[in-house]
Design an enzyme around this catalytic site. Structure first.
Site, PDB file in Angstrom:
ATOM      1  N   CYS A 405       6.630  -3.681   1.214  1.00 16.27           N
ATOM      2  CA  CYS A 405       5.757  -3.730   2.488  1.00 16.27           C
ATOM      3  C   CYS A 405       4.405  -3.324   1.841  1.00 16.27           C
ATOM      4  O   CYS A 405       4.221  -3.095   0.675  1.00 16.27           O
ATOM      5  CB  CYS A 405       6.250  -2.847   3.549  1.00 16.27           C
ATOM      6  SG  CYS A 405       6.138  -1.180   3.097  1.00 16.27           S
ATOM      7  N   ASP A 406       3.615  -3.567   2.885  1.00 16.97           N
ATOM      8  CA  ASP A 406       2.076  -3.069   2.514  1.00 16.97           C
ATOM      9  C   ASP A 406       2.046  -1.955   1.533  1.00 16.97           C
ATOM     10  O   ASP A 406       1.292  -1.977   0.466  1.00 16.97           O
ATOM     11  CB  ASP A 406       1.120  -3.153   3.612  1.00 16.97           C
ATOM     12  CG  ASP A 406       0.707  -4.634   4.368  1.00 16.97           C
ATOM     13  OD1 ASP A 406       0.629  -5.295   3.242  1.00 16.97           O
ATOM     14  OD2 ASP A 406       0.634  -4.709   5.459  1.00 16.97           O
TER      15      ASP A 406
END
Length: 486
Positions: A405-406
């Site tokens: 994810c980010d």
């Protein structure tokens, strides 16, 4: 119609650029949150007003915030741009802004760290293939030393004072809001921003640097609590649990645990997108919570990351538990009441949409701008409704699965935990880890990401098989993958 399309493209492109900028800011802080927590714990324990006042141990407080934390941010920013060499020169340049100012230089580190890494990358590209054999180490070391030294001098004389002036302006603005009791209104911006996945950018990229400077002066800061308050999201989930319908109602209890205890706020975003009017509930809860915090003098010693109630307890200074709990509870109650009314009032099909449809809606919101860009246009079919399966792996070839994810901390950790448990129950012994999308390890055999991040994941590790999903918590593709690997 063409005009409308252009406006939508422009709007989406702007949102994507804002998200990317926010990710860059938070990406420099989040990997170093552990150091911020260590500083917060030392502060809470050993300063004169702490739990165990100790003058000698409290001597760690000032050097940590003025030197260690900015240097870590500067190193991380440079590394994001140009690897380890960028990290080293980013730290060197950051030392210039530290010495050139009288306050903690978090914002300065966020500027000069990536800038130094970028300048060094330009030099590396310029001399690539032109260095005579045997002189590579000499050029590599002296280039960092010379360029880094010059950047440190420039930061000392120029950037440091400018950043200090900017920080003073921002601090004055915050002080104005506090003195005039206007700070709760900031939640009108924060809560919608969170649902647009700007939560990390708002918290770690903007609020944490200012709050840390305030915490150094006052021993605590309410700014740490503006975005991270788990109360508004808890109210939404409780409302769905008690008066919701369908899969949203049945999944809400598990989401409460993940959100309130685990601190993963992204878990409640799809519930809001199922009924966009619920943004009023979290805004109301956020305003109420911040007003209560400010009224009772609440504050934390360091950033509570993730935004769990357990982290709140750990970061609360001596004598601050009642104000902290009052703000969280007040935010929960107001958010719950507003959300319950809105859920009972909603009768149309869109408001009764399934949770999976809301997750897809969340994906579309995040990717609207990306699809409008030329680079994304060529891969529109790749990031479709099916798995993005580059280099599909056989069972015998899969040894490591990576969720990305980010930031590599929130939703990816949750997804990795879910799949890891499913594999264990099926008797499959495969390593499952999580990481930031920009730091996917090269030995990953399968990479799982949300659809909006798949294109970036493929660019980082094109050799792996890539699987795109809508919801890290619940996806049918988990069971499909487990069956394939059994």
């Amino acid at each position: 119609m063409a005009t409308t399309a252009n406006k939508q493209s422009s709007s989406g492109g702007t949102r994507v650029k804002v998200q990317q900028f926010g990710r860059m800011l938070s990406g420099m802080v989040m990997p170093n949150i552990g150091a911020f927590i260590a500083w917060g714990l030392i502060t809470a324990l050993f300063i004169p007003t702490g739990w165990i006042p100790n003058e000698k141990l409290a001597a760690l407080v000032d050097p940590t915030i003025k030197y260690l934390l900015p240097l870590l941010i500067g190193y991380t920013g440079g590394q994001m741009v140009n690897g380890k060499r960028g990290g080293v020169i980013g730290a060197i340049a950051t030392m210039g802004v530290i010495v050139g100012a009288d306050i903690p230089m978090f914002l300065g580190a966020m500027v000069v760290g990536p800038l130094a890494g970028w300048i060094l990358r330009l030099f590396d590209r310029a001399v690539e293939g032109k260095i005579k054999a045997g002189f590579e180490m000499l050029v590599n070391n002296f280039s960092i030393g010379i360029i880094g030294g010059l950047l440190a001098l420039g930061a000392l004389r120029g950037i440091g004072p400018v950043i200090q002036g900017l920080t003073n302006i921002l601090s004055s603005g915050v002080e104005f809001l506090v003195n005039n009791h206007l700070l709760p209104l900031v939640n009108i911006i924060i809560e919608p921003g969170k649902v647009l996945f700007l939560n990390n950018a708002i918290n770690h990229g903007i609020l944490t640097p200012i709050a840390t400077e305030e915490s150094l002066r006052l021993g605590k800061s309410v700014l740490y609590m503006l975005e991270s308050n788990p109360g508004p999201g808890l109210g939404i989930l409780l409302a769905y649990w008690l008066v919701g319908k369908g899969s949203a109602k049945s999944s809400a209890p598990g989401a409460v645990v993940i959100h309130f205890l685990g601190g993963i706020h992204e878990i409640y975003f799809p519930y809001i997108l199922m009924n966009p009017r619920l943004i009023l509930a979290v805004i109301g809860g956020g305003i109420t919570g911040t007003f209560t915090f400010q009224l009772l003098g609440a504050g934390l010693t360091a950033s509570p990351s993730p935004g769990s109630i357990l982290a709140y307890f750990a970061m609360t200074p001596k004598g601050g538990y009642l104000p902290m709990l009052a703000g969280v509870i007040a935010a929960t109650i107001v958010s719950f009441l507003i959300a319950s009314v809105l859920l009972k009032a909603g009768k149309n099909k869109e408001e009764e949409a399934d949770l999976e449809e809301a997750a897809a809606k969340m994906r579309d919101m995040k990717s609207a701008g990306t699809a409008a860009q030329p680079a994304a246009a060529s891969t529109a079919n790749t990031v479709g409704t099916a798995d993005v399966a580059s280099n599909v792996r056989n069972k015998a070839d899969v040894h490591k699965i990576v969720f990305a994810c980010d930031a590599g901390m929130g939703s990816s950790a949750m997804g990795a935990s879910v799949l890891r448990k499913k594999l264990q129950n099926a008797g499959v012994n495969i390593t499952v880890v999580n990481s930031a999308v920009s730091e996917i390890p090269g030995d990953a055999d399968i990479v799982v990401t949300q659809k909006t991040l798949t294109e970036r994941a493929v660019a980082v590790n094109p050799q792996a098989e890539h699987i795109s999903i809508d919801n890290f918590l619940k996806s049918p593709k988990y069971d499909e993958l487990v069956e394939r690997l059994k």
